[in-house]
Design an enzyme around this catalytic site. Structure first.
Site, mmCIF file in Angstrom:
data_model
loop_
_atom_site.group_PDB
_atom_site.id
_atom_site.type_symbol
_atom_site.label_atom_id
_atom_site.label_comp_id
_atom_site.label_asym_id
_atom_site.label_seq_id
_atom_site.Cartn_x
_atom_site.Cartn_y
_atom_site.Cartn_z
ATOM 1 C CG MET A 106 82.775 34.840 154.689
ATOM 2 S SD MET A 106 82.015 34.458 153.015
ATOM 3 C CE MET A 106 80.189 34.387 153.514
ATOM 4 C CG HIS A 125 76.384 32.028 146.183
ATOM 5 N ND1 HIS A 125 77.272 32.732 146.785
ATOM 6 C CD2 HIS A 125 75.695 32.868 145.359
ATOM 7 C CE1 HIS A 125 77.291 34.072 146.382
ATOM 8 N NE2 HIS A 125 76.223 34.138 145.626
HETATM 9 C C1 GAR Z 1 75.308 30.583 153.741
HETATM 10 O O1 GAR Z 1 74.053 31.489 153.556
HETATM 11 C C2 GAR Z 1 76.118 30.456 152.567
HETATM 12 O O2 GAR Z 1 75.608 30.097 151.454
HETATM 13 C C3 GAR Z 1 76.893 31.867 152.495
HETATM 14 O O3 GAR Z 1 77.283 31.922 153.960
HETATM 15 C C4 GAR Z 1 76.195 31.533 154.770
HETATM 16 C C5 GAR Z 1 76.961 30.733 155.851
HETATM 17 O O4 GAR Z 1 76.045 30.433 156.959
HETATM 18 N N1 GAR Z 1 78.164 31.667 151.506
HETATM 19 C C6 GAR Z 1 78.370 32.663 150.706
HETATM 20 O O5 GAR Z 1 77.709 33.633 150.727
HETATM 21 C C7 GAR Z 1 79.456 32.325 149.983
HETATM 22 N N2 GAR Z 1 79.696 33.177 148.800
HETATM 23 P P1 GAR Z 1 76.233 29.498 158.011
HETATM 24 O O6 GAR Z 1 77.453 29.875 158.742
HETATM 25 O O7 GAR Z 1 75.173 29.455 159.003
HETATM 26 O O8 GAR Z 1 76.510 27.909 157.096
#
Ligand code: GAR
Length: 216
Positions: A106, A125
């Site tokens: 992030m 994403h």
């Molecule tokens: C995932 O859904 C990914 O697509 C999103 O964060 C989540 C992480 O999940 N990313 C974004 O929103 C980037 N803009 P995780 O920590 O369980 O892998």
């Protein structure tokens, strides 16, 4: 053909790809990638390192359980994004990382970082880009009332959620589906799509020309 028009393979398939995963949260994508490598679905690839900017991120627990080396870099110890990314670059070079995989990371990468690792940084994403950029994409798409949403894997460039798209998986929103139900299905789709893209990259089957990505 001029040099500008040569399609560039992002990876040399004869070599082992050293991956660093950058994550800030739960880490389910990190675990899916490590699992796919351990099962032999992705070959000649090694997750050398998990890097996180969050001390309490659950992804660290997963890394410990999976036996993956991890590094927590405390952003407070670096007074600018530039200084933080300089540290990142130093670590990634030392570990000979060939592919940087953002999995729920992030922090915004600086242009210097992106330039250094051009076409070597990918992100996942949870929406069909360019729709619903940002940190709350699943809920934003759901509340907007879209009939189809999905997952995107793309190269990272200087702009947020913007780089060349490698793969997308569309998911129709079911009639009467709850947000949490949709979230579950999106995450399940991510856990298949991300390993598939990494497999293709490691096999040298992903070629980029400007915004166009060819996946063989
Ligand atoms: C995932 O859904 C990914 O697509 C999103 O964060 C989540 C992480 O999940 N990313 C974004 O929103 C980037 N803009 P995780 O920590 O369980 O892998």
């Amino acid at each position: 053909m001029s040099r500008k028009h040569v399609k560039r393979t992002t990876h040399d398939a004869r070599r082992t790809t050293n991956i660093a995963v950058l994550a800030s949260g739960n880490g389910s994508n990190f675990e899916a990638i490590v699992g796919a490598i351990k099962r032999g679905y992705i070959k000649k690839t090694c997750v050398k390192l998990l890097i996180t900017d969050k001390e309490k991120a659950y992804v660290r627990v997963r890394a410990e359980r999976l036996g993956i080396t991890q590094l927590y870099i405390n952003p407070r110890e670096y007074n600018t994004g530039g200084a933080f990314d300089k540290k990142l670059i130093q670590v990634l070079k030392k570990e000979k990382i060939g592919l940087v995989v953002l999995a729920g990371y992030m922090r915004i990468l600086t242009p210097v970082f992106v330039k250094k690792f051009k076409n070597k940084v990918i992100n996942i994403h949870p929406a069909l880009l360019p729709a619903f950029k940002g940190a709350r994409a699943i809920g934003d798409a759901y509340r907007y009332g879209v009939k189809i949403t999905g997952v995107t894997v793309h190269f990272v460039d200087e702009c947020i959620d913007h780089g060349p798209i490698i793969a997308q998986k569309p998911l129709p929103v079911k009639k009467g589906e709850s947000l949490s139900g949709l979230e579950r299905r999106i995450h399940r789709a991510e856990h298949t799509l991300y390993p598939l893209v990494i497999k293709k990259i490691s096999e040298g089957k992903v070629k980029v020309r400007n915004r166009h990505v060819q996946v063989g």
